[in-house]
Motif scaffolding. Sequence first.
Motif, PDB file in Angstrom:
ATOM      1  N   ARG A 151       0.832  -1.268  -0.342  1.00 37.82           N
ATOM      2  CA  ARG A 151      -0.121  -0.005   0.060  1.00 37.82           C
ATOM      3  C   ARG A 151       0.741   0.764  -0.039  1.00 37.82           C
ATOM      4  O   ARG A 151       2.163   1.507   0.643  1.00 37.82           O
ATOM      5  N   PRO A 152       0.371   2.209  -0.616  1.00 42.42           N
ATOM      6  CA  PRO A 152       1.543   3.529  -0.637  1.00 42.42           C
ATOM      7  C   PRO A 152       1.673   3.958   0.579  1.00 42.42           C
ATOM      8  O   PRO A 152       2.741   4.604   0.916  1.00 42.42           O
ATOM      9  N   ARG A 153       0.776   4.121   1.906  1.00 39.50           N
ATOM     10  CA  ARG A 153       1.517   4.576   3.514  1.00 39.50           C
ATOM     11  C   ARG A 153       2.470   3.970   3.248  1.00 39.50           C
ATOM     12  O   ARG A 153       3.717   3.976   3.790  1.00 39.50           O
ATOM     13  N   SER A 154       2.369   2.528   3.639  1.00 37.34           N
ATOM     14  CA  SER A 154       3.467   1.172   3.081  1.00 37.34           C
ATOM     15  C   SER A 154       4.908   1.822   2.828  1.00 37.34           C
ATOM     16  O   SER A 154       6.386   1.919   3.589  1.00 37.34           O
ATOM     17  N   ARG A 155       4.843   1.822   2.289  1.00 31.27           N
ATOM     18  CA  ARG A 155       5.607   2.353   0.884  1.00 31.27           C
ATOM     19  C   ARG A 155       6.337   3.873   1.281  1.00 31.27           C
ATOM     20  O   ARG A 155       7.541   4.348   1.401  1.00 31.27           O
ATOM     21  N   ARG A 156       5.353   4.995   2.120  1.00 27.64           N
ATOM     22  CA  ARG A 156       6.352   5.824   2.033  1.00 27.64           C
ATOM     23  C   ARG A 156       6.608   6.005   3.620  1.00 27.64           C
ATOM     24  O   ARG A 156       7.643   6.724   3.728  1.00 27.64           O
ATOM     25  N   ARG A 157       6.216   5.124   4.821  1.00 29.38           N
ATOM     26  CA  ARG A 157       7.069   4.829   5.935  1.00 29.38           C
ATOM     27  C   ARG A 157       7.974   4.093   5.616  1.00 29.38           C
ATOM     28  O   ARG A 157       9.401   4.996   6.450  1.00 29.38           O
ATOM     29  N   ARG A 158       8.561   3.741   4.316  1.00 29.28           N
ATOM     30  CA  ARG A 158       9.915   3.617   4.343  1.00 29.28           C
ATOM     31  C   ARG A 158      10.599   3.948   3.645  1.00 29.28           C
ATOM     32  O   ARG A 158      12.038   3.991   3.402  1.00 29.28           O
ATOM     33  N   VAL A 159      10.645   4.869   3.277  1.00 29.81           N
ATOM     34  CA  VAL A 159      11.134   6.067   2.296  1.00 29.81           C
ATOM     35  C   VAL A 159      11.773   7.089   3.472  1.00 29.81           C
ATOM     36  O   VAL A 159      12.427   7.348   3.635  1.00 29.81           O
ATOM     37  N   VAL A 160      10.257   7.412   4.179  1.00 27.16           N
ATOM     38  CA  VAL A 160      10.807   8.478   5.512  1.00 27.16           C
ATOM     39  C   VAL A 160      11.849   7.082   6.579  1.00 27.16           C
ATOM     40  O   VAL A 160      13.074   8.477   6.893  1.00 27.16           O
ATOM     41  N   ALA A 161      12.048   6.375   6.844  1.00 28.94           N
ATOM     42  CA  ALA A 161      12.624   5.824   7.478  1.00 28.94           C
ATOM     43  C   ALA A 161      14.407   6.275   6.546  1.00 28.94           C
ATOM     44  O   ALA A 161      15.227   6.323   7.660  1.00 28.94           O
ATOM     45  N   VAL A 162      14.317   5.360   5.464  1.00 27.71           N
ATOM     46  CA  VAL A 162      15.692   5.697   4.613  1.00 27.71           C
ATOM     47  C   VAL A 162      16.416   6.505   4.127  1.00 27.71           C
ATOM     48  O   VAL A 162      17.663   7.297   4.645  1.00 27.71           O
ATOM     49  N   LEU A 163      14.863   8.279   4.077  1.00 28.96           N
ATOM     50  CA  LEU A 163      16.129   9.279   4.943  1.00 28.96           C
ATOM     51  C   LEU A 163      16.579   9.353   5.775  1.00 28.96           C
ATOM     52  O   LEU A 163      17.679  10.145   5.860  1.00 28.96           O
ATOM     53  N   VAL A 164      16.057   9.283   6.915  1.00 35.20           N
ATOM     54  CA  VAL A 164      16.036   9.222   8.153  1.00 35.20           C
ATOM     55  C   VAL A 164      17.878   9.446   8.578  1.00 35.20           C
ATOM     56  O   VAL A 164      18.540   9.495   8.931  1.00 35.20           O
TER      57      VAL A 164
END
Length: 291
Positions: free
Chosen positions: A58-71
Amino acid sequence: MKPSSRAVPPGRPVRSGHGRSTSRPVRRPPHRIATRAVESETPEREPEHESDPSAPERPRSRRRRVVAVLVGVGAVLLVLECVAIVRYLRSDDSDPQSAAPTVLPLLAPVDLPERGSLVLSEIRADGSVEVSQWLRDGDGIDELSLAAPVMNGRTGSIRATDGRLVAADGTVIADDLTIGAESRLVRFDDSTTMLRATYVLRGVVERSATVTGRLSARVVSLDADLSALSGPTVVVVEVEAGGEVRGLACANARSAVELLRPCGTPDGSRWRVRLDPVSREDRVAAVVDLP
């Protein structure tokens, strides 16, 4: 009497002579209107399907992963930057030449003689005198002796603090000097054609008991040994903004009796006196008014 011969309308019962109908009313079948089935405009709901593990996230799960990678990437960059700063600071500490301030050569004041000395004194409201004392000699200067003046045979009341000696090329010869009645001799490693001595003179100013804001400075500089120099001494006295120099007085440094004589002339907002080579070590006193 004969029965009426009027025609009876269809569907109406025929009455007998006694006024009653002889037959039941004929009922017509109800008129039916042809209708057409109306299709429902509401779309049929699709049957819900169970989640398929092989389906994309789902898009929400993908966003969480992207945020974690950026952090995570930001934290790594921050650590690398801190390490670079620490290495830079250590490299500066290990290289004293890179941390040394820029040395600028002295720029001679206009009033400084080609051979001789110049005293620039500013009398301040707190009772101190800020002094910049200059010496210049083309043959070179390799030492300087300074001492606090002895007034009326008393010692210890006058002293100079924050003393600094700077050569013509900007090199600091001596720093953080405190000079009292005892003569302080400073020898230079290399001779210089120009020298600047700066210090703060304390214990020389007296306040008037009758005139508000009036100060009397018994001397405006330290005693300097100028025997190795030739040429006159120029003394310039000024005050803080809003004040006024009332006049100067000079005393013969070679006399055991301290006799003051008026000397100097106004020079704008300051007073100026030129002492010839014979009297270049005379002491100069000043009277000023401060707001």
